[in-house]
Design a protein around this motif. Structure first.
Motif, PDB file in Angstrom:
ATOM      1  N   ASP A 186       0.953  -1.405  -0.024  1.00 23.39           N
ATOM      2  CA  ASP A 186      -0.119   0.302  -0.082  1.00 23.39           C
ATOM      3  C   ASP A 186       0.986   0.932  -0.111  1.00 23.39           C
ATOM      4  N   ARG A 187       1.920   0.682   0.634  1.00 23.64           N
ATOM      5  CA  ARG A 187       2.633   2.668   0.920  1.00 23.64           C
ATOM      6  C   ARG A 187       4.332   2.173   1.264  1.00 23.64           C
ATOM      7  N   HIS A 188       5.374   2.923   1.065  1.00 19.93           N
ATOM      8  CA  HIS A 188       6.230   2.434   0.963  1.00 19.93           C
ATOM      9  C   HIS A 188       6.594   4.308   1.773  1.00 19.93           C
ATOM     10  N   ASP A 189       7.737   3.767   3.205  1.00 17.28           N
ATOM     11  CA  ASP A 189       8.072   5.430   3.740  1.00 17.28           C
ATOM     12  C   ASP A 189       9.720   5.201   4.064  1.00 17.28           C
ATOM     13  N   PRO A 190      10.667   5.244   2.926  1.00 19.17           N
ATOM     14  CA  PRO A 190      12.040   4.960   2.616  1.00 19.17           C
ATOM     15  C   PRO A 190      12.970   6.064   4.217  1.00 19.17           C
ATOM     16  N   VAL A 191      12.060   6.954   4.494  1.00 23.10           N
ATOM     17  CA  VAL A 191      12.524   7.366   5.360  1.00 23.10           C
ATOM     18  C   VAL A 191      13.120   7.165   6.951  1.00 23.10           C
ATOM     19  N   HIS A 192      11.750   6.754   7.275  1.00 26.01           N
ATOM     20  CA  HIS A 192      11.342   5.737   8.672  1.00 26.01           C
ATOM     21  C   HIS A 192      11.891   4.101   8.544  1.00 26.01           C
ATOM     22  N   GLN A 193      11.786   3.749   7.006  1.00 22.24           N
ATOM     23  CA  GLN A 193      11.916   2.674   6.951  1.00 22.24           C
ATOM     24  C   GLN A 193      10.676   1.499   6.887  1.00 22.24           C
ATOM     25  N   HIS A 194       9.890   2.821   6.990  1.00 21.16           N
ATOM     26  CA  HIS A 194       8.750   1.954   6.594  1.00 21.16           C
ATOM     27  C   HIS A 194       7.808   1.181   5.475  1.00 21.16           C
ATOM     28  N   MET A 195       7.531  -0.633   5.378  1.00 17.92           N
ATOM     29  CA  MET A 195       7.064  -0.714   4.551  1.00 17.92           C
ATOM     30  C   MET A 195       5.492  -1.404   4.301  1.00 17.92           C
ATOM     31  N   TYR A 196       4.316  -1.331   3.527  1.00 13.38           N
ATOM     32  CA  TYR A 196       2.826  -1.558   4.497  1.00 13.38           C
ATOM     33  C   TYR A 196       2.286  -2.701   3.114  1.00 13.38           C
ATOM     34  N   PRO A 197       2.779  -3.854   3.639  1.00 14.83           N
ATOM     35  CA  PRO A 197       2.078  -5.345   2.605  1.00 14.83           C
ATOM     36  C   PRO A 197       0.558  -4.860   2.967  1.00 14.83           C
ATOM     37  N   HIS A 198      -0.429  -5.290   1.461  1.00 13.90           N
ATOM     38  CA  HIS A 198      -1.775  -5.461   2.238  1.00 13.90           C
ATOM     39  C   HIS A 198      -2.124  -6.033   1.555  1.00 13.90           C
ATOM     40  N   TYR A 199      -2.755  -7.811   1.894  1.00 10.71           N
ATOM     41  CA  TYR A 199      -2.766  -9.132   2.459  1.00 10.71           C
ATOM     42  C   TYR A 199      -4.763  -8.793   1.858  1.00 10.71           C
ATOM     43  N   SER A 200      -4.717  -9.467   0.742  1.00  9.08           N
ATOM     44  CA  SER A 200      -6.481  -9.473   0.444  1.00  9.08           C
ATOM     45  C   SER A 200      -7.013 -10.557  -0.401  1.00  9.08           C
ATOM     46  N   LEU A 201      -7.800 -11.219   0.607  1.00 12.83           N
ATOM     47  CA  LEU A 201      -8.466 -12.773   0.512  1.00 12.83           C
ATOM     48  C   LEU A 201      -9.806 -12.869   0.083  1.00 12.83           C
ATOM     49  N   LYS A 202      -9.800 -12.919  -1.311  1.00  9.36           N
ATOM     50  CA  LYS A 202     -10.420 -12.892  -2.144  1.00  9.36           C
ATOM     51  C   LYS A 202     -11.517 -13.955  -1.775  1.00  9.36           C
ATOM     52  N   GLY A 207     -14.825 -10.461   0.247  1.00 15.02           N
ATOM     53  CA  GLY A 207     -12.988 -10.391   0.939  1.00 15.02           C
ATOM     54  C   GLY A 207     -13.273  -9.708   1.920  1.00 15.02           C
ATOM     55  N   ARG A 208     -11.710  -9.545   1.881  1.00 16.24           N
ATOM     56  CA  ARG A 208     -11.981  -9.400   3.496  1.00 16.24           C
ATOM     57  C   ARG A 208      -9.804  -8.433   2.800  1.00 16.24           C
ATOM     58  N   GLU A 209      -9.699  -7.482   3.577  1.00 20.04           N
ATOM     59  CA  GLU A 209      -9.012  -6.442   3.523  1.00 20.04           C
ATOM     60  C   GLU A 209      -7.788  -6.391   4.628  1.00 20.04           C
ATOM     61  N   HIS A 210      -6.559  -6.327   4.400  1.00 19.43           N
ATOM     62  CA  HIS A 210      -5.682  -6.160   5.709  1.00 19.43           C
ATOM     63  C   HIS A 210      -4.707  -4.990   5.393  1.00 19.43           C
ATOM     64  N   THR A 211      -4.276  -4.395   5.846  1.00 12.51           N
ATOM     65  CA  THR A 211      -2.610  -3.940   5.942  1.00 12.51           C
ATOM     66  C   THR A 211      -1.614  -3.558   6.756  1.00 12.51           C
ATOM     67  N   VAL A 212      -0.268  -3.965   6.621  1.00 11.84           N
ATOM     68  CA  VAL A 212       0.508  -4.731   7.693  1.00 11.84           C
ATOM     69  C   VAL A 212       1.592  -3.172   7.931  1.00 11.84           C
ATOM     70  N   ARG A 213       2.442  -3.151   8.573  1.00 10.34           N
ATOM     71  CA  ARG A 213       3.307  -2.038   8.431  1.00 10.34           C
ATOM     72  C   ARG A 213       4.628  -2.734   9.530  1.00 10.34           C
ATOM     73  N   PHE A 214       5.671  -3.112   8.872  1.00  9.99           N
ATOM     74  CA  PHE A 214       6.729  -3.539   9.158  1.00  9.99           C
ATOM     75  C   PHE A 214       7.805  -2.138   8.900  1.00  9.99           C
ATOM     76  N   ARG A 215       8.984  -1.878   9.840  1.00 12.64           N
ATOM     77  CA  ARG A 215      10.214  -0.989   9.727  1.00 12.64           C
ATOM     78  C   ARG A 215      11.133  -2.091   9.378  1.00 12.64           C
ATOM     79  N   TYR A 216      12.234  -2.717   8.141  1.00 18.04           N
ATOM     80  CA  TYR A 216      12.921  -2.642   7.642  1.00 18.04           C
ATOM     81  C   TYR A 216      13.993  -2.969   7.638  1.00 18.04           C
TER      82      TYR A 216
END
Length: 264
Positions: A186-202, A207-216
């Motif tokens: 969904d999103r990527h923030d290279p300054v804070h090293q955040h990326m937001y994987p988006h899961y879509s179960l269809k 269906g259902r949607e989930h967005t999570v956050r990682f600091r890589y």
């Protein structure tokens, strides 16, 4: 502030616990080599330190801990999600694992443990570098001299993150009949090293949607965090089968030993 900005380790379990075993676990396909690697390492560490206890940070539903305990390891696991722990408690063999509900940056457990490990990118669920450093520091404090800390995670790929974000495309990563799990960013923030994987179960009906956050974290950054905690890199592999880590590796399994803090 978006809901994702408040996202943390507890949120992951609240959103995904009910589909985790049937869908998310299928993204890994590495449970057997993971357990074999950790069991062998725990035995080697026990010979070096005399300490046989093992601690998993972010135990989830017990994908790794339960088969590891079945091999005779004395496993304790901590997780921020009561939903995940509830799923684990319903499984056969859960009584062989000591479970703790809590924050693994401040683990409410008493050491020492010969081995502490974090698998499947779980360290990345901590949103700041400070939290990640504190996690490694607390883990090291639970180890005896010569004890081992293991982390498994993906190697950041900024170009791939940006391409996925800009395209908005999702890749099908698992399927059962008419139901599929798709993954995008969904999103990527290279300054804070955040990326937001988006899961879509269809499926055909809904269906259902989930967005999570990682600091890589890059492997070199992880090495510095570990050094500050008194952990020294012993080996880095591309996978649990101990394949060589190269510039083209997309993931790593890093093994550290407690040696005492080394300041840069």
């Amino acid at each position: 502030m978006t809901p994702q900005e408040n996202y943390g380790p507890t949120s992951y379990g609240e959103e995904l616990a009910d589909i985790y075993d049937n869908w998310i676990v299928r993204l890994q396909q590495d449970t057997e080599p993971t357990v074999r690697f950790l069991a062998d390492l725990a035995e080697r560490v026990a010979k070096d330190t005399g300490e046989r206890r093992v601690l998993e940070l972010g135990i989830g539903t017990g994908r790794v801990a339960l088969p590891l305990a079945a091999r005779g390891a004395d496993v304790t696991g901590i997780d921020a999600s009561e939903e995940m722990l509830g799923r684990l408690r319903d499984k056969p063999g859960s009584d062989t694992v000591s479970l703790v509900h809590g924050d693994f940056t401040e683990p409410d457990v008493r050491g020492p443990f010969g081995l502490v490990y974090v698998v499947f990118n779980t360290l990345y669920s901590l949103a700041t570098q400070e939290d990640q450093i504190r996690c490694l520091d607390r883990a090291a404090a639970l180890l005896p001299e010569g004890g081992a800390f293991v982390f498994q995670g993906f190697v950041p790929d900024i170009a791939r993150f940006e391409a996925a974000r800009q395209s908005g495309q999702q890749m099908e990563v698992a399927r059962t009949g008419d139901t599929s799990l798709n993954l995008g960013i969904d999103r990527h923030d290279p300054v804070h090293q955040h990326m937001y994987p988006h899961y879509s179960l269809k499926d055909a009906g809904a269906g259902r949607e989930h967005t999570v956050r990682f600091r890589y974290v890059w492997p070199s950054e992880l090495d510095l965090m570990a050094r500050l905690a008194g952990l020294t890199l012993e080996h880095r592999y591309a996978d649990w089968d101990q394949g060589p880590f190269t510039a083209g590796s997309q993931a790593h399994v890093s093994v550290y030993r407690k040696t005492g803090a080394v300041r840069p």
